[in-house]
Design a protein around this motif. Sequence first.
Motif, mmCIF file in Angstrom:
data_model
loop_
_atom_site.group_PDB
_atom_site.id
_atom_site.type_symbol
_atom_site.label_atom_id
_atom_site.label_comp_id
_atom_site.label_asym_id
_atom_site.label_seq_id
_atom_site.Cartn_x
_atom_site.Cartn_y
_atom_site.Cartn_z
ATOM 1 N N ALA A 1 0.730 -1.451 0.098
ATOM 2 C CA ALA A 1 0.107 0.448 0.368
ATOM 3 C C ALA A 1 1.011 1.481 0.447
ATOM 4 N N GLU A 2 2.420 1.642 0.501
ATOM 5 C CA GLU A 2 2.999 2.172 0.873
ATOM 6 C C GLU A 2 3.658 2.570 -0.373
ATOM 7 N N GLU A 3 4.106 1.015 -0.865
ATOM 8 C CA GLU A 3 5.165 1.182 -2.411
ATOM 9 C C GLU A 3 3.782 1.584 -3.547
ATOM 10 N N LEU A 4 2.754 1.176 -3.425
ATOM 11 C CA LEU A 4 2.321 1.505 -4.636
ATOM 12 C C LEU A 4 2.137 0.293 -5.584
ATOM 13 N N HIS A 5 3.320 -0.728 -5.699
ATOM 14 C CA HIS A 5 4.214 -1.636 -6.269
ATOM 15 C C HIS A 5 4.843 -2.885 -6.425
ATOM 16 N N PHE A 6 4.584 -3.991 -6.498
ATOM 17 C CA PHE A 6 4.316 -5.387 -6.144
ATOM 18 C C PHE A 6 5.998 -5.389 -5.671
ATOM 19 N N GLY A 7 6.585 -5.031 -6.591
ATOM 20 C CA GLY A 7 7.822 -5.259 -7.141
ATOM 21 C C GLY A 7 8.580 -4.767 -6.377
ATOM 22 N N ARG A 8 8.295 -2.894 -6.109
ATOM 23 C CA ARG A 8 9.290 -2.693 -5.010
ATOM 24 C C ARG A 8 8.996 -2.880 -3.503
ATOM 25 N N LEU B 1 -8.740 -5.014 -1.948
ATOM 26 C CA LEU B 1 -8.079 -4.036 -0.838
ATOM 27 C C LEU B 1 -7.190 -3.166 -2.209
ATOM 28 N N LEU B 2 -7.435 -3.785 -3.824
ATOM 29 C CA LEU B 2 -5.811 -2.600 -4.214
ATOM 30 C C LEU B 2 -7.034 -3.055 -5.548
ATOM 31 N N HIS B 3 -6.439 -1.697 -6.587
ATOM 32 C CA HIS B 3 -6.831 -1.848 -7.806
ATOM 33 C C HIS B 3 -5.859 -2.146 -9.189
ATOM 34 N N ARG B 4 -5.258 -3.672 -9.539
ATOM 35 C CA ARG B 4 -3.550 -3.656 -10.159
ATOM 36 C C ARG B 4 -4.460 -2.990 -11.533
ATOM 37 N N LEU C 1 -5.003 2.120 -3.669
ATOM 38 C CA LEU C 1 -5.865 1.449 -2.752
ATOM 39 C C LEU C 1 -7.095 1.793 -3.011
ATOM 40 N N THR C 2 -7.942 0.939 -2.605
ATOM 41 C CA THR C 2 -9.684 0.850 -2.713
ATOM 42 C C THR C 2 -9.943 1.884 -1.422
ATOM 43 N N GLU C 3 -11.447 2.544 -0.989
ATOM 44 C CA GLU C 3 -11.349 3.068 0.134
ATOM 45 C C GLU C 3 -11.407 2.182 0.928
ATOM 46 N N ALA C 4 -11.427 0.491 0.936
ATOM 47 C CA ALA C 4 -11.398 -0.616 1.803
ATOM 48 C C ALA C 4 -10.245 -0.704 2.186
ATOM 49 N N LEU D 1 -7.898 -0.504 5.665
ATOM 50 C CA LEU D 1 -7.334 -1.289 6.173
ATOM 51 C C LEU D 1 -6.197 -0.423 6.811
ATOM 52 N N LEU D 2 -5.271 0.064 5.424
ATOM 53 C CA LEU D 2 -3.698 0.923 5.713
ATOM 54 C C LEU D 2 -3.777 1.623 7.206
ATOM 55 N N ARG D 3 -4.801 2.739 7.008
ATOM 56 C CA ARG D 3 -4.723 3.170 8.801
ATOM 57 C C ARG D 3 -4.772 2.696 9.234
ATOM 58 N N GLU D 4 -5.711 1.460 9.651
ATOM 59 C CA GLU D 4 -5.842 0.382 10.551
ATOM 60 C C GLU D 4 -4.788 -0.470 11.133
#
Length: 287
Positions: free
Chosen positions: A13-20, A47-50, A57-60, A64-67
Motif C-alpha cells: 500500500a505504501e509502495e503502490l508497486h508489488f515489485g518494490r 483492497l487494491l486495484h491492479r 488503493l480502494t476505499e477499503a 485497512l492501511l490506516r488500521e
Amino acid sequence: METRELRYFVAVAEELHFGRAAQRLAMAQPPLSRAIRQLERRLGVVLLHRTARGVALTEAGSVLLREARTALDAVGAAERRTRRAAAEAPGVVLATKAGAAGALLSKLLDAYAAEPGAVAVEVVLCGPGEQEGLLRDGRADVALLQRPFDTTAGLDTEDLYTERQVVVLPAGHPLAGRPHVSMAEVTALTGLPLPRWPRRGGGYPDGPGPQVRDHTQLFQLIALGRACAVVPESLRGHLRDDHATVPVPDAPAVTTVIAWPPHSRSRAVADLVRTATLLAAAEHAPG
C-alpha cells in the motif's frame, strides 16, 4: 489477520508497486501477491486495484492501511515497552520536535530532576511529525506534540499552552512591514511557495514548494528567497537577521500538549506530566 499479513499489505500500500514492496520485504514477488489475494478473499473485499503500471488503493484498502499501521505500531510498542520495563536502570524516553517548546523543555527537565524518585530522562529530538510516531510505536514513553500538526487521537494528553502563528519571509520582502497578513495572501505568494513536509509513509505531497525535512533547511531556503512558511510564533527565537515575521491572525492556533499512552502505569511518566502542567500554568498564567 496475522501481523505478517498486515506488514505485507502495508508495504504494498505504501509502495503502490508489488515489485518494490517485495524488495522492501526481502522476498519474492509471487508469494507476496498470493498473500495479498488470500487476505482479500478472507476479508471479502478488494483492497487494491491492479494495473499494468502498478496498483491503487480502494476505499477499503485505505481504511485497512490506516488500521494496519495502528495495529503494527501497537504490537511494536508492546515489545519495546516490555523490554524497557525489564531494564536494570529505569528511565523515561521523551520525544519532542527539535526547536519546539525549547524553554519549557529545559525547565521541565530541571524541575523533574529535583523530584523525589526522579529517573533518567532520555530526550529524543525529532523532525516535524516524527515524535508522534515514536510515542505510538513504543520508542518513546511521553512526547511533546503540537495540534493541529500532530494527531493525538488514542493518546492521553494535557494541554500546556496555545500560541498564534506567523509567516516567515525573507528580510526586506514587501509584506514584511505589514502589521498582519491573511492565509490567502500567504498562499498567493507564487514566488515564495509554502514548503512540502514528508508524509509518514515517506514521499511528499504534490505542489510547487520545496521539499524540506527540518527547520534549519527551511529557514535557509526562506533566507535565499525560495520559500515562505507559517510557523508557531515561538520559533521566532530561531530566526536570523535575514528573516522577517508577520502575524497571520486567521492561521489555526497551535497548542503544545504533553502526551502519553492511555495504558501507561509509569510513575515517572505521571510525575513528568504533572511537572510539565505545573510549569506551563506558571509560565502562561494571566498577568
